[in-house]
Design an enzyme around this catalytic site. Structure first.
Site: not given
Length: 282
Positions: A137-138, A157, A183, A186, A194, A224, A281
């Site tokens: 589990r690691r 990100c 985290r 865009d 991704n 976002h 941006a």
């Protein structure tokens, strides 16, 4: 129709209709003309994809599978932080005069750490555990290293990948699942990029560790849509949806470090037109 399209449309609709606007607030990103880049955002978006059922490429517009694979291999396989080792130009805005993005992404994946079994970097540790201790589990990576953040040209990100192995009752072969923690994202510029690159990583890891591919879970803390992207997203999610493409991975490759972008292909990939000149941006 493509499940990835359904997920994407639902997510974008929810962000636009129910998200929080940052307009007028203190924000870091700027447009090329120097004005603040405001967003509409949602907290803790969680999208799940069963890779055993279909490959999660959008059909609303084309996702360049070889290009996104090249960036993933740049980080995970070549463990590079230099844009001269990467074909797409997506990192150019964050590179210095030598092409470096600082102690970010591939740099962190290449740092060796001491384990009981010896010195290994994070990628080799994942492969070692999947082959020798699959029910651990690691099995995870983390490139958000606080002591090095001041030497990163952009904070990571997509910063952590957790692998977890299960088994289906009708098969003796193990099933590889994964969670990508991000985290910030865009949504227009990077979401399916991704999703596809980490789906490819899952397929590659499963193949070299003699497993079946399972579920990919994408967790986005701050999903976002930039203010100047909203009309583009509205048009995109109104488009016709098509059947998901068929994913091909070269079955002859058994070592993760032997993969190239040419070992990946999407067949029967019908899509809408590409959106060109998306403002980014920085």
């Amino acid at each position: 129709m493509s499940y990835a399209d359904q997920v994407f449309v639902s997510m974008c609709r929810d962000i636009i209709d129910h998200g929080t606007s940052t307009e007028g607030e203190k924000v870091r990103p700027k447009w090329e003309d120097g004005t603040p880049a405001y967003t509409i955002k949602k907290f803790a978006v969680v999208n799940r994809y069963d890779l055993a059922k279909e490959f999660p490429a959008l059909t609303l517009r084309k996702t360049g599978i070889k290009s996104c694979t090249d960036e993933m291999l740049w980080i995970w396989q070549r463990k590079s932080n230099n844009i001269h080792d990467l074909k797409p130009h997506i990192w150019d805005s964050w590179a210095d005069e030598d092409g470096s993005i600082g102690k970010a992404y591939g740099y962190q994946m290449g740092v060796k750490h001491q384990y009981k079994e010896g010195m290994m970097d994070q990628v080799d540790r994942v492969i070692y555990d999947l082959k020798h201790n699959p029910y651990s589990r690691r099995i995870l990576t983390n490139i958000y290293v606080h002591q090095d953040l001041h030497e990163m040209n952009l904070y990571p990100c997509a910063y952590s990948m957790t692998f977890n192995v299960t088994k289906r009752p009708d098969s003796e072969k193990l099933v590889l699942n994964g969670i990508l923690n991000q985290r910030s994202q865009d949504v227009l510029a990077a979401n399916n990029w991704n999703v596809c690159q980490y789906a490819v990583l899952m397929h590659m890891m499963a193949q070299v560790c003699d497993m079946q591919v399972g579920e990919f879970v994408h967790v986005i803390a701050d999903a976002h849509i930039y203010d100047r992207h909203i009309p583009l997203v509205e048009e995109l999610i109104s488009r016709e949806q098509h059947e998901a493409p068929k994913f091909w991975l070269n079955p002859d490759v058994k070592d993760f470090y032997d993969f190239t972008p040419d070992d990946v292909r999407l067949d029967d990939y019908a899509t809408g037109p590409q959106i060109k000149n998306i403002p980014i941006a920085v």
